[in-house]
Design a protein around this motif. Sequence first.
Motif, short mmCIF file in Angstrom:
data_model
loop_
_atom_site.label_atom_id
_atom_site.label_comp_id
_atom_site.label_asym_id
_atom_site.label_seq_id
_atom_site.Cartn_x
_atom_site.Cartn_y
_atom_site.Cartn_z
N ALA A 91 3.12 1.38 -4.64
CA ALA A 91 3.42 0.19 -3.84
C ALA A 91 4.22 -0.82 -4.65
O ALA A 91 5.20 -1.39 -4.16
CB ALA A 91 2.12 -0.43 -3.33
N LEU A 92 3.82 -1.04 -5.91
CA LEU A 92 4.51 -2.00 -6.77
C LEU A 92 5.92 -1.51 -7.10
O LEU A 92 6.89 -2.28 -7.01
CB LEU A 92 3.70 -2.21 -8.05
CG LEU A 92 4.16 -3.33 -8.98
CD1 LEU A 92 4.03 -4.68 -8.29
CD2 LEU A 92 3.32 -3.32 -10.26
N ASN A 93 6.06 -0.24 -7.47
CA ASN A 93 7.37 0.32 -7.79
C ASN A 93 8.33 0.21 -6.60
O ASN A 93 9.48 -0.21 -6.74
CB ASN A 93 7.25 1.78 -8.19
CG ASN A 93 6.60 1.98 -9.54
OD1 ASN A 93 6.06 3.03 -9.83
ND2 ASN A 93 6.61 0.95 -10.37
N THR A 94 7.84 0.61 -5.43
CA THR A 94 8.70 0.62 -4.24
C THR A 94 9.14 -0.78 -3.86
O THR A 94 10.32 -1.02 -3.58
CB THR A 94 7.96 1.29 -3.07
OG1 THR A 94 7.53 2.60 -3.46
CG2 THR A 94 8.87 1.41 -1.86
N ALA A 95 8.19 -1.72 -3.84
CA ALA A 95 8.53 -3.09 -3.44
C ALA A 95 9.53 -3.72 -4.40
O ALA A 95 10.56 -4.28 -3.97
CB ALA A 95 7.25 -3.93 -3.37
N LEU A 96 9.28 -3.63 -5.70
CA LEU A 96 10.17 -4.25 -6.68
C LEU A 96 11.53 -3.57 -6.73
O LEU A 96 12.56 -4.22 -6.90
CB LEU A 96 9.52 -4.24 -8.06
CG LEU A 96 8.25 -5.08 -8.21
CD1 LEU A 96 7.71 -5.00 -9.63
CD2 LEU A 96 8.52 -6.54 -7.84
#
Length: 293
Positions: free
Chosen positions: A88-93
């Motif tokens: 989730a963090l990788n995709t959003a950023l």
Amino acid sequence: MPTTTRSAGGIAFQIANHAFLAIAAALCLFPVLHIVAVSFSGAGPAAANAVVLWPVEFTVSSYASLFSRAPFLDAFGVSAVRVAIGVALNTALTLLMGYPLSKTRREFPGRNLYMWLLVFVMLFNAGLVPNYLLIKSLGLIDSMWALVLPSAVPIFNVILVMNFMKMLPREIEEAAFMDGASYWVCWRTLILPLSKPVIATIVLFSFVMHWNAWYDGLIYMNDNGKYPLQTYLYTVIQDRDVATIEQANDSATVNGVTLKAAQIFLAMIPILFLYPFLQKYFTKGIVLGAVKG
């Protein structure tokens, strides 16, 4: 209608090409089938190396024994939480960074500086000791954030997203701007729905990266109970989990060999399950994202 005829050389190339790909696929599949066969075999044949591609003395005792062991279940849970947070963090950023970088220098004046910084940090790394000291000084040792924050922005994924968004038709955004939409509204309502192929690609990349990572868990986790699954499997394969191996060797149907095989196979299942659902987007996303627009 015009008919096409293949030359003898073309037919021979096709046969050789298909034969080569079949052999390559078999070589990739053989270790997986062997691990599965060992995991479902009895302790005696597995210890005697009598198992090749089919279980001998079929049994599910290894899996029953495995699911009764708290360390494996705890490690599986840690990896599941890591994947959920990390992906989730990788995709959003990545999506938030790739969109502005896909703009021209006139729209985003600092674009070239950011691109230079991204390429620099992708090529050069401070090293293990400075990274460890940074994580320690931030108080993240033995924390889930030590596993997900250092890789929160995968630069390769950012470049894929940036190039993919560059290739989207500019007229779509221009029409939205004329209707009074902001960059945020365009990104959320237009760009993201059109970017499904590259989103699926970076989700798959991030999932594989977090699920298969083992070294950072070994470095940043002092508590064995907080090891992610791959780090735990590393300790088992290295025979550090002595109590588990000795307990398995006392069983008539389970030993260290079958237990290791069962753990390795279970670690493969999430990726084997995820890939078919993202495969239809994967080729388009990586090809278009890798082409400079």
